[in-house]
Each structure stands twice: as C-alpha cells, then as structure tokens.
Design an enzyme around this catalytic site. Structure first.
Site: not given
Length: 681
Positions: A66, A185
């Site tokens: 991603h 993250c």
C-alpha cells in the site's frame, strides 16, 4: 456498494511474477488501466518505497502492499490471487492473496476508514477462506463490499469479563492484567489497524484486558487517561514516533515494529505481562532525556555520524520556517519600500518616527508598509541561530533541552559566533540536558526536573561554556573565514565567484553557507558607484544560493520516478523557496541523498558564481532573490546565470541518481527505481 474496487481491479489465479517488485508493478498497471492512476511509474515507485521500509506480508498467506501517491486519482483496491505465490516477507511463507491499496496523497478520512476496515477483515480466517474459494471477480467484489459494510471491528477495544473463560493452560488466566497499546505505521492505512486488532484478539485469548490507540491516517481517539493510569504495562507497536508519549510516563514498555504486532501478538502480550512485574524492565521516560534508554538495542547498531546527522537535521527542520517566513517578508519589504530599507537602519528609523497616521516622505504608505514587512522579517530571521541551537538540543534531550538550547543560541549571537556557535551551543545544551535527565532523583523532585532543574542547570553549563571558553574562539574562526574571503577579492573575479558558489551550496544554509552570506552582507554598505565589488559579491552569493532548491525542483520534473512522493512534494515548494533565495529548500533532498545531491548543487552553484562575477552582475539588496529584481544590475545575466546553474545541477543529480547506484548483490535484478528509493527512504 463501495467504489474502491470493481471487477476490472481483480485478477484471479494470475501469474504476476516471481518477486515482490514484479507483483507490485503489475498491480500498479492494473490500477492505471482503470484510469485511477495517472502514472504507473510513480505509483510503482511509491508502493515499492513503502514495501522496502517494512514488508507487507502478514500471517495466513496475505500481503497488503500500500502507499499514498500523487499519481492516484481516487482511493483504490486491486486484488490478485497469485499462482504462483510470492514472498512478501511474512514469517509463515509466501502470499497467494494480495490486496494493493492505492490512496491519493490527500485521501479523505472516510476512504481511509474503509481501507483500514478491509485490512482488519484480512485477519479473519473465514474471510480469507472465502477469498480463496471465490470463482469469479464478481464474487471477490461482493465479499469486499460485504466486509466494508459490516460494523467496524473496534481497534480500541477491551477484552473484558467475557475473556475470563480463557483456557486453563494459559499462564495469565488466573491473574488478569490491564494493558494498553499504541499502534502506528508510516502510511497509517493498513498495518496500524491490523496490529491493533491482532493484539486485541491475542489479549482476549489470554484473558487480558487491553485497549489500543490507533495512530493512523484518520482522526485519532486518545486513550482515556484513567485507562492509562490503571494499566500495568504498555505496548508500542510502531514504526514512527508515538504521539503524546509522555502520557505513558513510568509504565513498563515493550517496543517493537508495527509488523510484529501482526505476526507475534500473543508473544508481545506475554512480554508486556512479564515487564509489568519486572522492576528492571524498560519504562516510558518521565521526560525526553531518558528516551534513548528505550532504544538501546536499536541505537547500539547506529553509527555516531548517523546520530549526529539526525540531531542536526532536527534543528534545521525547525529552523526552516523562520528562514522561509523571514526571507519572504524581507523580500516583500524591499519590493514595497526599496532596497535602502536594509541599509543604515533605515527601516528602524521609519518605524520609530512614523505611524499609519504620520506616514514618511509626505504620505508614502508603501515605504511604511515595506519597513513593517522588512522589520518583521528581520526579527524572524533573528531567531535562526537560537532556533537552530534550541532544536538541536531538543533532538538530543527532547523538550527539556529546548530552553538551554535557545539560551545557548542567543549567547552565540551575542558572542558573534553565528551559526557555528549555534551548532556547538545546541550540542552542548542537549548533552547537558540529557545528562541531567539521567540523574536518579526522589519521586517528589521528578516533577520539577523538566520545567525547572534541567533548564536551569543546562543553561548554566552550555551558555557558561560558550561565554567563558568557546564563544570567542568560534567567533574568531568565523571572522578568520571572512578575512580569508576578503583577501581573495583582489584575485580573479571568476575564481572568487566559484569559491562563493561552492560555499553557498556546500551545506545549504549551514555554517559554511552563512559565512559566505555574512561576508557579502557585511561588505554591502561599502559599495558605491566607484566600487561595485561588494555589490557583485552580493549578487554572486544570492544567485548561487538560489540554485540548489531550484535545481531539485527541476530534477523532480525531469525524472520524477527517481524521487519519492515526499521529495516530489518538497520539489513543488522548492520553486518558490529557490526564487526567494532560501537555500534550505534543498535540505530534504540533501538529507536523503547527500552524496549525490550536494556535489550536484555545488557544481551548479560554482557555474552560477563564475557567470555572475565574470559578467559583473550586482545586487544592492541583501536578500529576496528574484523579488528584488529592481535592486539588481544586469538583471538579464543574473537570471541567465541562475538558469544555467540550475540546469547543470539538475542534470547532474538526475545523472547520478540514474547511473551512480550501489545495487546490493541480493537485489541485482530489482528495478533501479526501487534501489534508489530504498536508499533515500
């Protein structure tokens, strides 16, 4: 039905290659083929850069590459069921189900919530089994729609009394504990939420009460202070700094990358429980100076040069807003009131003797407003050295280092030590604050340490050393450099231009750059119709200083796939910063890739300096870049010199990024783009 995915974005039982870069490229092509991406190469580079920071494979044969990318038109999911499976870094083997999440650079919170919900669904075995059994793309789309339509599974959940029925063999079932966790993250889309849900599930199985704060891309719901206070230990499963870490001060802590929260949640729970009863366990610091104690294992492998670089870049990053705002205001002041505002204290005299009701020169509003803008800009620029020193100290000792650092920076200005003094003073202040913060003091005194004792003693140590011992020698060194430059004035003008150009581009607003600039500004007032040399030096310094950010901006246009998404965004801002003579606009590029960026900008700056001195370009304004065109003599050659230097530097950095690549043997077949992005990450 969601618009995130459609049948054209699904590939079933497809051979997309045998390695991670190949699969990501094919998925990027799939997204672009539906018109949802404007540039396959840019999307591929951004996704691969994210993959090389942290592998996206998770247990169960799943991978979720991603990224955010300016090449994405709308938030998109592409799904592939691979044959053969490909290794995405999961501990249990290769992945056969891959979801590629492509989010626009400015994705809205609603889309991000949907993407995070999908990521959470992928830890459910029934959902992944259904994905493997689906026979058509339509079935895949229906499954995804169903997962996204379900009520969100709470990431900040507690395993309450219902978890009490844990197996008798579980070692912690007989004595439930309370834990809190933070997951985060870099992208904040997938791993943040998957780690949260994995930890919650593991806690439920162990009969542990756990609440998680997900610091993702969307809005963050902080943990209740009462919940934190009642917790026995805290888990940080993060790849970025925890926001508001001071809330957890004193708690035993387990630190790990976010991916470990997905791969080994049960083990992390057990480690947190062990830390809760271990008097020697690492704890969240009461103030920033203790923070390094949490990262002993990580820091042990970090080179001293890397640590120093991080600290200095912290100071520079906080200093840049003062430069940008102050520089633009000074340029605006010159544009409104003329370059004379910067000479002989004219702006101060205008502001002291006039008001809006008593305008100078018989009602010259533009002159008065120019003086106002110039003064505000000058005051902003006056914070540069204290801000640099303050935030260098902050980089070492966190918030307790700020006050001693600012004070040491102010002392450096007072002593005439300039930027060199600010660097030294900031390092001294940070080290002093860090050292004092490690003292073992009674509990009743801890509250006074960060707000009274550390600032007091840190300021005495750092500023005292600057005043008593270091300030004078550093000031003498700066003056010596200035005298050396002055001695070159009688030599070849072109040689002097090259030297000044090299100095301006060597450290991009650092001490060498500032010495050259101070040399030019100090002599500006001595220029006259009979002596243009000081004005020529000023023009050379300004033109060369404009080259680095302009060159980096141009390079991101010439070959944007060689630059990360963040660098391309910085490149857009660098156009204005370069035009305004703010060399610091190139710092993000130099910090990421110094061995290729700095030599390239120095080459461009040297060419520009040689041209401006060779053609006797002059500037009677000390700042402002192209916005003070009215104060520049031979404006045509001034612009020409900047354009030539910019093109030379941009082509040089693109050439170096394209061909001067150190490819690891293990990645010899990886695309050059991926190698470069990896080095720059």
């Amino acid at each position: 039905m969601t618009t995130l995915i459609n049948t054209a974005l699904v590939a079933l039982d497809a051979n997309l290659g045998t390695d991670t870069p190949s699969v990501i490229r094919r998925l990027a092509e799939l997204v672009a083929g539906t018109g949802r991406s404007t540039d396959v190469e840019s999307l591929y580079a951004d996704a691969l850069a994210r993959e090389q920071k942290t592998a996206t494979g998770v247990p169960g044969g799943i991978a979720i590459p991603h990224c955010r990318s300016s090449a994405v038109r709308e938030a998109t999911l592409a799904m592939a069921r691979l044959s053969p499976a490909v290794d995405f870094g999961a501990k249990d083997g290769p992945a056969d189900i891959v979801f590629f999440i492509a989010a626009p650079a400015g994705a809205d919170n609603e889309h991000l919530k949907l993407l995070s919900k999908l990521a959470r669904s992928l830890i459910r075995k029934d959902f992944t089994a259904a994905l493997r059994a689906a026979a058509t793309p339509e079935e895949i789309v229906a499954l995804v729609d169903g997962a996204l339509a379900e009520a969100p599974k709470p990431g900040t959940a507690a395993a309450g009394p219902a978890a009490a029925a844990a197996p008798a063999s579980a070692p912690v079932a007989a004595a439930p504990k309370r834990l809190v966790a933070v997951t985060a993250c870099p992208t904040g889309i997938a791993h943040t939420y998957m780690a949260a849900d994995s930890l919650v599930e593991a806690a439920k199985e162990a009969g542990i009460e756990l609440q998680v704060e997900t610091q993702g891309s969307g809005a963050v719901t902080p943990l209740d202070p009462a919940v934190i206070a009642a917790a026995d230990a805290v888990i940080f499963a993060v790849d970025v700094d925890v926001r508001g870490k001071e809330r957890f001060a004193g708690k035993p802590v387990i630190n790990a990358p976010v991916k470990r929260g997905i791969d080994e949640p049960a083990k992390m729970i057990q480690e947190a429980l062990a830390a809760a009863t271990d008097p020697h366990a690492h704890r969240v610091p009461h103030f920033g100076a203790e923070e390094a104690a949490e990262h002993n294992a990580e820091a042990a492998g970090e080179h001293l040069g890397t640590k120093v670089k991080k600290v200095l870049l912290t100071g520079v990053s906080y200093m840049i807003p003062f430069v940008a705002g102050g520089g633009l205001l000074i340029a605006l002041g010159f544009l409104l009131g003329g370059y004379g505002l910067g000479l002989n204290g004219q702006a101060d005299h205008i502001l002291a003797d006039n008001t809006l009701l008593n305008l100078p020169d018989g009602g010259n509003l533009l002159l008065y407003l120019g003086a106002v803008a110039f003064k505000i800009g000058g005051l902003s620029m006056g914070f540069l050295v204290p801000a640099l020193a303050g935030y260098i100290a902050f980089g070492i000792a966190d918030r307790p280092g700020i006050a001693p650092g600012f004070t040491a920076g102010a002392v450096a200005v007072f002593m005439g030590a300039g930027f060199l003094g600010g660097l030294v003073g900031g390092l001294l202040a940070g080290l002093a604050a860090y050292w004092i913060g490690t003292w073992q003091v009674p509990r009743w005194l801890r509250g006074l340490m960060p707000v009274v004792i550390i600032p007091l003693l840190g300021s005495i140590i750092a500023s005292g050393a600057m005043l008593l011992f270091l300030g004078g020698p550093i000031a003498a060194l700066s003056n010596g450099l200035n005298h050396w430059l002055t001695g070159m004035s009688g030599a070849s003008a072109v040689v002097l231009g090259i030297v000044l150009g090299l100095m301006m581009c060597f450290d991009l607003g650092g001490p060498v750059n500032k010495v050259a600039y101070a040399f030019a500004v100090a002599g500006l007032g001595t220029g006259s119709a009979l002596n243009h040399a000081p004005w020529e030096i000023m023009a050379t310094v300004m033109a060369a200083g404009m080259v680095p950010p302009l060159a980096m901006a141009l390079a991101t246009v010439i070959d944007k796939k060689r630059f990360s998404l963040a660098e391309r965004e910085n490149g857009k801002a660098a156009w204005l910063l370069g035009a305004s003579f703010i060399s610091e606009g190139a710092i993000p590029f130099a910090a990421a890739d110094p061995l290729r960026v700095i030599p390239s900008t120095m080459l461009g700056g040297a060419v520009t300096g040689a041209i401006t001195m060779g053609f006797h370009v002059t500037s009677q304004a000390p700042h402002g870049g192209i916005f003070v065109f009215f104060a520049i003599g031979n404006i045509g050659m001034f612009i020409t010199a900047i354009l030539v230097g910019t093109v030379v530097a941009a082509l040089a950095v693109v050439a170096l990024k394209r061909w001067a690549v150190r490819a690891p043997a293990a990645a010899a077949e990886a695309p050059a783009t991926g190698q470069l992005v990896s080095q720059n990450s």
